[in-house]
Design an enzyme around this catalytic site. Structure first.
Site, PDB file in Angstrom:
ATOM      1  N   HIS A   1      -3.191   2.543   8.180  1.00 16.46           N
ATOM      2  CA  HIS A   1      -4.200   1.827   7.393  1.00 16.46           C
ATOM      3  C   HIS A   1      -4.514   0.501   8.081  1.00 16.46           C
ATOM      4  O   HIS A   1      -3.609  -0.272   8.389  1.00 16.46           O
ATOM      5  CB  HIS A   1      -3.686   1.570   5.976  1.00 16.46           C
ATOM      6  CG  HIS A   1      -4.494   0.557   5.215  1.00 16.46           C
ATOM      7  ND1 HIS A   1      -5.871   0.631   5.124  1.00 16.46           N
ATOM      8  CD2 HIS A   1      -4.133  -0.551   4.535  1.00 16.46           C
ATOM      9  CE1 HIS A   1      -6.307  -0.391   4.398  1.00 16.46           C
ATOM     10  NE2 HIS A   1      -5.269  -1.129   4.036  1.00 16.46           N
TER      11      HIS A   1
ATOM     12  N   HIS B   1     -12.716  -2.849   1.865  1.00 18.45           N
ATOM     13  CA  HIS B   1     -11.278  -2.923   2.135  1.00 18.45           C
ATOM     14  C   HIS B   1     -10.947  -2.583   3.586  1.00 18.45           C
ATOM     15  O   HIS B   1     -10.538  -3.454   4.340  1.00 18.45           O
ATOM     16  CB  HIS B   1     -10.545  -1.976   1.173  1.00 18.45           C
ATOM     17  CG  HIS B   1      -9.065  -2.077   1.203  1.00 18.45           C
ATOM     18  ND1 HIS B   1      -8.269  -1.684   0.145  1.00 18.45           N
ATOM     19  CD2 HIS B   1      -8.204  -2.492   2.160  1.00 18.45           C
ATOM     20  CE1 HIS B   1      -7.001  -1.881   0.443  1.00 18.45           C
ATOM     21  NE2 HIS B   1      -6.942  -2.357   1.677  1.00 18.45           N
TER      22      HIS B   1
ATOM     23  N   HIS C   1      -7.601  -2.886   8.675  1.00 16.10           N
ATOM     24  CA  HIS C   1      -8.763  -3.630   8.196  1.00 16.10           C
ATOM     25  C   HIS C   1      -9.661  -3.941   9.395  1.00 16.10           C
ATOM     26  O   HIS C   1     -10.179  -5.050   9.520  1.00 16.10           O
ATOM     27  CB  HIS C   1      -8.336  -4.940   7.524  1.00 16.10           C
ATOM     28  CG  HIS C   1      -7.519  -4.752   6.291  1.00 16.10           C
ATOM     29  ND1 HIS C   1      -6.931  -5.805   5.622  1.00 16.10           N
ATOM     30  CD2 HIS C   1      -7.183  -3.631   5.581  1.00 16.10           C
ATOM     31  CE1 HIS C   1      -6.267  -5.360   4.569  1.00 16.10           C
ATOM     32  NE2 HIS C   1      -6.401  -4.041   4.531  1.00 16.10           N
TER      33      HIS C   1
ATOM     34  N   GLU D   1       0.811  -1.212   0.000  1.00 14.77           N
ATOM     35  CA  GLU D   1       0.000   0.000   0.000  1.00 14.77           C
ATOM     36  C   GLU D   1       0.852   1.275   0.000  1.00 14.77           C
ATOM     37  O   GLU D   1       0.322   2.376   0.144  1.00 14.77           O
ATOM     38  CB  GLU D   1      -0.919   0.017   1.225  1.00 14.77           C
ATOM     39  CG  GLU D   1      -1.948  -1.093   1.260  1.00 14.77           C
ATOM     40  CD  GLU D   1      -3.063  -0.912   0.247  1.00 14.77           C
ATOM     41  OE1 GLU D   1      -2.944  -0.043  -0.646  1.00 14.77           O
ATOM     42  OE2 GLU D   1      -4.052  -1.646   0.339  1.00 14.77           O
TER      43      GLU D   1
END
Length: 205
Positions: free
Chosen positions: A90, A152, A92, A72
């Site tokens: 980031h 996502h 999940h 990413e």
């Protein structure tokens, strides 16, 4: 960059401990000047060592470290180019991913949404690690500290890892409140006037 590498490991472990990531999912980065340190690809965040985290320049070229940067990384670098962020997180996380998989935005059902800049937008789905995803995230996060990524997960920015990580925690809490509220009934969404009153109250001290 040694201190930033240690911080990435610390916050990576915290993200795993809090259930914000599982396995090798999720990634973090931090910027210092024209250099960025990022978590590596394929390494669980709770097992990171400082030496595992590569250092890149703003073009994505590895200048120190022997591991492959997170897949990413293009999104991280795009955020650094377009904003004044000093760190990107980031994840999940469960509730953020639920909202990102079902909604086009997280509506302001609680005034703490203002701490992230307002209604949290969902970037359109795109394959991870692609320029398309990076462009979608940039559009969704404009004027905000957080964005969701369709089917996502979530991304937050801050002036440093602490601020970006706390934004991630707040975003997950807001998503959980919203999802649980849907199980009870139709959540009330705060109006612009109500949100403005909160801002005015805060400014008044």
């Amino acid at each position: 960059m040694d201190e930033l590498r240690r911080e990435l490991c610390e916050y990576g472990r915290r993200a795993a401990d809090l259930g914000l990531v599982i396995g090798t999912s999720g990634n973090l980065s931090a910027r210092k000047g024209d250099l960025v340190v990022v978590t590596p690809s394929g390494v669980a965040l709770d097992r990171l060592r400082p030496e595992d985290c590569p250092v890149l320049d703003l073009t994505g070229r590895v200048v120190d470290g022997g591991t492959r940067p997170s897949s990413e990384t293009p999104t991280h670098l795009a955020l650094y180019e377009a904003t004044s962020a000093g760190a990107v997180v980031h994840t999940h996380s469960v509730f953020a991913t639920v909202v990102a998989s079902t909604m086009t935005e997280l509506p302001p059902i609680h005034y703490n949404t203002l701490l992230l800049g307002g209604t949290v937008r969902v970037a359109p789905y795109a394959t991870y690690g692609t320029p398309e995803l990076a462009r979608g995230v940039l559009a969704a996060i404009e004027g905000r500290q957080a964005a969701l990524m369709a089917s996502h997960g979530a991304v937050t920015i801050g002036n440093g890892l602490e601020q970006a990580f706390e934004a991630t925690r707040l975003l997950e809490w807001l998503c959980e409140v919203y999802v649980r509220a849907l199980g009870v009934g139709r959540p009330a969404v705060l109006t612009e006037d109500q949100l403005t009153a909160v801002i005015e109250r805060a400014l008044a001290g």
